[in-house]
Motif scaffolding. Structure first.
Motif, PDB file in Angstrom:
ATOM      1  N   VAL A 136       0.860  -1.185   0.000  1.00  0.00           N
ATOM      2  CA  VAL A 136       0.000   0.000   0.000  1.00  0.00           C
ATOM      3  C   VAL A 136       0.895   1.234   0.000  1.00  0.00           C
ATOM      4  O   VAL A 136       1.850   1.316   0.787  1.00  0.00           O
ATOM      5  CB  VAL A 136      -0.923   0.021   1.232  1.00  0.00           C
ATOM      6  CG1 VAL A 136      -1.736   1.313   1.272  1.00  0.00           C
ATOM      7  CG2 VAL A 136      -1.851  -1.187   1.222  1.00  0.00           C
ATOM      8  N   LEU A 137       0.607   2.182  -0.881  1.00  0.00           N
ATOM      9  CA  LEU A 137       1.422   3.388  -1.023  1.00  0.00           C
ATOM     10  C   LEU A 137       0.701   4.585  -0.419  1.00  0.00           C
ATOM     11  O   LEU A 137      -0.423   4.897  -0.816  1.00  0.00           O
ATOM     12  CB  LEU A 137       1.701   3.654  -2.500  1.00  0.00           C
ATOM     13  CG  LEU A 137       2.380   2.503  -3.248  1.00  0.00           C
ATOM     14  CD1 LEU A 137       2.407   2.792  -4.732  1.00  0.00           C
ATOM     15  CD2 LEU A 137       3.773   2.277  -2.714  1.00  0.00           C
ATOM     16  N   CYS A 138       1.332   5.228   0.534  1.00  0.00           N
ATOM     17  CA  CYS A 138       0.758   6.402   1.182  1.00  0.00           C
ATOM     18  C   CYS A 138       1.640   7.600   0.869  1.00  0.00           C
ATOM     19  O   CYS A 138       2.769   7.693   1.383  1.00  0.00           O
ATOM     20  CB  CYS A 138       0.652   6.187   2.688  1.00  0.00           C
ATOM     21  SG  CYS A 138      -0.434   4.811   3.146  1.00  0.00           S
ATOM     22  N   LYS A 139       1.146   8.496   0.033  1.00  0.00           N
ATOM     23  CA  LYS A 139       1.944   9.612  -0.452  1.00  0.00           C
ATOM     24  C   LYS A 139       1.052  10.813  -0.702  1.00  0.00           C
ATOM     25  O   LYS A 139      -0.039  10.669  -1.257  1.00  0.00           O
ATOM     26  CB  LYS A 139       2.664   9.213  -1.744  1.00  0.00           C
ATOM     27  CG  LYS A 139       3.547  10.295  -2.355  1.00  0.00           C
ATOM     28  CD  LYS A 139       4.213   9.768  -3.614  1.00  0.00           C
ATOM     29  CE  LYS A 139       4.994  10.856  -4.335  1.00  0.00           C
ATOM     30  NZ  LYS A 139       6.120  11.351  -3.537  1.00  0.00           N
ATOM     31  N   ASN A 140       1.505  11.980  -0.257  1.00  0.00           N
ATOM     32  CA  ASN A 140       0.766  13.201  -0.554  1.00  0.00           C
ATOM     33  C   ASN A 140       0.644  13.399  -2.060  1.00  0.00           C
ATOM     34  O   ASN A 140       1.582  13.129  -2.811  1.00  0.00           O
ATOM     35  CB  ASN A 140       1.481  14.423   0.032  1.00  0.00           C
ATOM     36  CG  ASN A 140       1.387  14.503   1.544  1.00  0.00           C
ATOM     37  OD1 ASN A 140       2.397  14.576   2.223  1.00  0.00           O
ATOM     38  ND2 ASN A 140       0.181  14.492   2.072  1.00  0.00           N
ATOM     39  N   ILE A 141      -0.529  13.858  -2.490  1.00  0.00           N
ATOM     40  CA  ILE A 141      -0.769  14.133  -3.899  1.00  0.00           C
ATOM     41  C   ILE A 141      -0.849  15.641  -4.087  1.00  0.00           C
ATOM     42  O   ILE A 141      -1.654  16.305  -3.427  1.00  0.00           O
ATOM     43  CB  ILE A 141      -2.070  13.468  -4.383  1.00  0.00           C
ATOM     44  CG1 ILE A 141      -1.954  11.944  -4.296  1.00  0.00           C
ATOM     45  CG2 ILE A 141      -2.396  13.888  -5.811  1.00  0.00           C
ATOM     46  CD1 ILE A 141      -3.194  11.209  -4.745  1.00  0.00           C
ATOM     47  N   PRO A 142      -0.029  16.236  -4.960  1.00  0.00           N
ATOM     48  CA  PRO A 142      -0.092  17.678  -5.222  1.00  0.00           C
ATOM     49  C   PRO A 142      -1.505  18.098  -5.624  1.00  0.00           C
ATOM     50  O   PRO A 142      -2.142  17.454  -6.459  1.00  0.00           O
ATOM     51  CB  PRO A 142       0.897  17.870  -6.372  1.00  0.00           C
ATOM     52  CG  PRO A 142       1.875  16.736  -6.222  1.00  0.00           C
ATOM     53  CD  PRO A 142       1.061  15.584  -5.728  1.00  0.00           C
ATOM     54  N   GLY A 143      -1.998  19.147  -4.992  1.00  0.00           N
ATOM     55  CA  GLY A 143      -3.349  19.613  -5.274  1.00  0.00           C
ATOM     56  C   GLY A 143      -4.370  19.118  -4.278  1.00  0.00           C
ATOM     57  O   GLY A 143      -5.537  19.532  -4.314  1.00  0.00           O
ATOM     58  N   TYR A 144      -3.950  18.243  -3.385  1.00  0.00           N
ATOM     59  CA  TYR A 144      -4.856  17.705  -2.362  1.00  0.00           C
ATOM     60  C   TYR A 144      -4.193  17.908  -1.000  1.00  0.00           C
ATOM     61  O   TYR A 144      -3.556  17.009  -0.464  1.00  0.00           O
ATOM     62  CB  TYR A 144      -5.129  16.231  -2.626  1.00  0.00           C
ATOM     63  CG  TYR A 144      -6.249  15.618  -1.809  1.00  0.00           C
ATOM     64  CD1 TYR A 144      -6.997  16.385  -0.902  1.00  0.00           C
ATOM     65  CD2 TYR A 144      -6.571  14.280  -1.941  1.00  0.00           C
ATOM     66  CE1 TYR A 144      -8.023  15.820  -0.176  1.00  0.00           C
ATOM     67  CE2 TYR A 144      -7.594  13.704  -1.210  1.00  0.00           C
ATOM     68  CZ  TYR A 144      -8.323  14.478  -0.333  1.00  0.00           C
ATOM     69  OH  TYR A 144      -9.338  13.919   0.400  1.00  0.00           O
ATOM     70  N   GLY A 284     -10.099   6.989  -0.804  1.00  0.00           N
ATOM     71  CA  GLY A 284     -10.365   7.191  -2.222  1.00  0.00           C
ATOM     72  C   GLY A 284      -9.145   7.413  -3.076  1.00  0.00           C
ATOM     73  O   GLY A 284      -9.254   7.426  -4.308  1.00  0.00           O
ATOM     74  N   ILE A 285      -7.961   7.578  -2.470  1.00  0.00           N
ATOM     75  CA  ILE A 285      -6.784   7.901  -3.286  1.00  0.00           C
ATOM     76  C   ILE A 285      -5.608   6.952  -3.072  1.00  0.00           C
ATOM     77  O   ILE A 285      -4.559   7.125  -3.698  1.00  0.00           O
ATOM     78  CB  ILE A 285      -6.302   9.339  -3.020  1.00  0.00           C
ATOM     79  CG1 ILE A 285      -5.836   9.498  -1.568  1.00  0.00           C
ATOM     80  CG2 ILE A 285      -7.377  10.341  -3.365  1.00  0.00           C
ATOM     81  CD1 ILE A 285      -5.070  10.777  -1.335  1.00  0.00           C
ATOM     82  N   VAL A 286      -5.750   5.956  -2.216  1.00  0.00           N
ATOM     83  CA  VAL A 286      -4.610   5.099  -1.871  1.00  0.00           C
ATOM     84  C   VAL A 286      -4.662   3.794  -2.662  1.00  0.00           C
ATOM     85  O   VAL A 286      -5.562   2.978  -2.463  1.00  0.00           O
ATOM     86  CB  VAL A 286      -4.586   4.797  -0.362  1.00  0.00           C
ATOM     87  CG1 VAL A 286      -3.418   3.886  -0.017  1.00  0.00           C
ATOM     88  CG2 VAL A 286      -4.488   6.094   0.436  1.00  0.00           C
ATOM     89  N   PRO A 287      -3.697   3.569  -3.566  1.00  0.00           N
ATOM     90  CA  PRO A 287      -3.678   2.338  -4.359  1.00  0.00           C
ATOM     91  C   PRO A 287      -2.938   1.212  -3.649  1.00  0.00           C
ATOM     92  O   PRO A 287      -2.172   1.444  -2.704  1.00  0.00           O
ATOM     93  CB  PRO A 287      -2.915   2.761  -5.616  1.00  0.00           C
ATOM     94  CG  PRO A 287      -1.928   3.761  -5.104  1.00  0.00           C
ATOM     95  CD  PRO A 287      -2.620   4.498  -3.975  1.00  0.00           C
ATOM     96  N   GLY A 288      -3.160  -0.006  -4.115  1.00  0.00           N
ATOM     97  CA  GLY A 288      -2.454  -1.131  -3.517  1.00  0.00           C
ATOM     98  C   GLY A 288      -2.439  -2.334  -4.444  1.00  0.00           C
ATOM     99  O   GLY A 288      -3.062  -2.339  -5.513  1.00  0.00           O
ATOM    100  N   CYS A 289      -1.715  -3.358  -4.020  1.00  0.00           N
ATOM    101  CA  CYS A 289      -1.670  -4.601  -4.783  1.00  0.00           C
ATOM    102  C   CYS A 289      -1.289  -5.749  -3.868  1.00  0.00           C
ATOM    103  O   CYS A 289      -0.803  -5.554  -2.751  1.00  0.00           O
ATOM    104  CB  CYS A 289      -0.696  -4.498  -5.956  1.00  0.00           C
ATOM    105  SG  CYS A 289       1.025  -4.296  -5.476  1.00  0.00           S
TER     106      CYS A 289
END
Length: 375
Positions: A136-144, A284-289
């Motif tokens: 799971v990747l937790c990273k700030n997204i520019p614009g949010y 709603g913004i955190v992707p994973g695999c």
């Protein structure tokens, strides 16, 4: 002495990040072989399980974007639901499809709380296909904007044992025993996965999350195995430390920037993933695999069904879209992956189209077409 083995090429390409930091890692697992994906005439066949709650809406967003971007992927869709019984024919067919295609994209399936309900379909898929590593990747997204800035860490969770072993019984009326299983073999392979991920992605530190001060044998075995694996990577410059899970939870919400790669047993990973999602904007913004020796399944990193907003066309599809981007990298379709990832980034950075969880009033459909306009 711990053993070193190598990884098949498809899995080595799986973990490339969608954003500024390149995520290309070689995962070290037993039984090395090149595992073919289902490809015919230059097109890939992928199993699609939309999931419950908002699953149909977010899966539809992915399909619409893929069509607009001319992505060479054909879907085998199975509308599995966790509200059905454990012997549901559709669920069995979806498992067989995953075995054929080797790759899947999946929403989150509902799991009943009642003891009379079936076991989690989500867990069953991962365990049956031995997709042992959750990323799971937790990273700030520019614009949010969020409370914390410069957050960028990866959560690596062992998927197949721990508290999720499913071994429970009532030994006496009113007395229930639930077995937590930790093995050296599975602890070693998830530790190697974490260090290889760090090495290939220019990450600087791996932190083992545990509760070995109380569960001295089980979590003690996990921690000591991680320490042994860490010694083999000492020359690479990757630092290793460990942290008790309750302290880690407090440190995450107070100073998340201190974390880089986190590796942990099953239950802790589930909890920490939710904390991590909250830090960077929500589920709603955190992707994973989920990755194994033969199979790969991509799904939102924060595993929420979203039943409360089902059918309202208000869900943020970013997590599902970015999970599909990770899937495209796994398939070697980097150009398509970059195109879609950049379009999502532009949409969020522009700020004109925001779903309610991002502080706006745009619909899932609005967001989807905004991404398409930025392709």
């Amino acid at each position: 002495m711990l053993r070193t083995v190598a990884l098949s090429k498809p899995l080595a390409a799986t973990l490339r990040q969608m954003g500024p930091r390149a995520m290309s890692t070689s995962t070290v697992v037993p039984q090395v072989q090149d595992v073919p994906t289902s490809k015919l005439g230059g097109r890939y066949t992928v199993t699609l399980i939309p999931g419950d709650g908002i699953g149909q809406e977010t899966a539809s967003a992915v399909k619409t974007i893929f069509k607009a971007a001319n992505v060479p992927v054909d879907w085998e869709q199975f509308d599995v639901s966790g509200y059905t019984s454990a012997d549901d024919t559709t669920f069995k067919q979806s498992i067989e499809s995953l075995r054929r295609n080797k790759v899947g994209l999946k929403g989150i399936l509902y799991t009943p709380v009642s003891s009379l309900g079936h076991s989690s379909f989500n867990v069953t898929i991962r365990k049956d296909l031995d997709m042992y590593a959750s990323l799971v990747l937790c990273k700030n997204i520019p614009g949010y904007p969020t409370r914390h800035e410069n957050v960028d860490f990866a959560i690596i969770r062992e998927n197949t044992e721990g508290e999720y072993s499913g071994l429970e019984h009532q030994s006496y009326p009113g007395v229930v025993e639930s077995l937590k299983v930790i093995t050296r073999t599975k602890s070693e392979r998830i530790a190697r996965f974490a260090f290889d991920f760090a090495l290939r992605n220019n990450r600087k530190k791996v932190t083992c999350i545990h509760k070995a001060n109380i569960m001295k044998l089980a979590d003690g075995l996990f921690l000591n195995t991680c320490r042994e694996v860490a010694k083999e990577y000492a020359s690479s410059g990757i630092k290793f430390d460990d942290m008790i899970v309750d302290n880690a939870s407090m440190q995450l919400v107070s100073k998340p920037q201190q974390f880089d790669v986190m590796v942990m047993p099953n239950l802790y990973g589930n909890i920490v993933s939710n904390v991590g999602a909250g830090l960077v904007g929500g589920p709603g913004i955190v992707p994973g695999c989920n990755i194994g020796r033969e199979f790969a399944m991509f799904e939102p990193g924060c595993r929420h069904v979203g039943k409360d907003i089902q059918g309202r066309n208000s869900a943020n599809p970013s997590a599902m879209i970015l999970s599909s981007v990770m899937m495209l990298r796994h398939l070697g379709l980097d150009d398509h992956a970059n195109k879609i990832a950049n379009a999502v980034s532009k949409t969020i950075l522009n700020g004109a189209v925001k779903t309610p969880d991002m502080g706006g009033s745009s619909t899932t459909t609005d967001f989807t077409f905004a991404v398409i306009s930025n392709l």
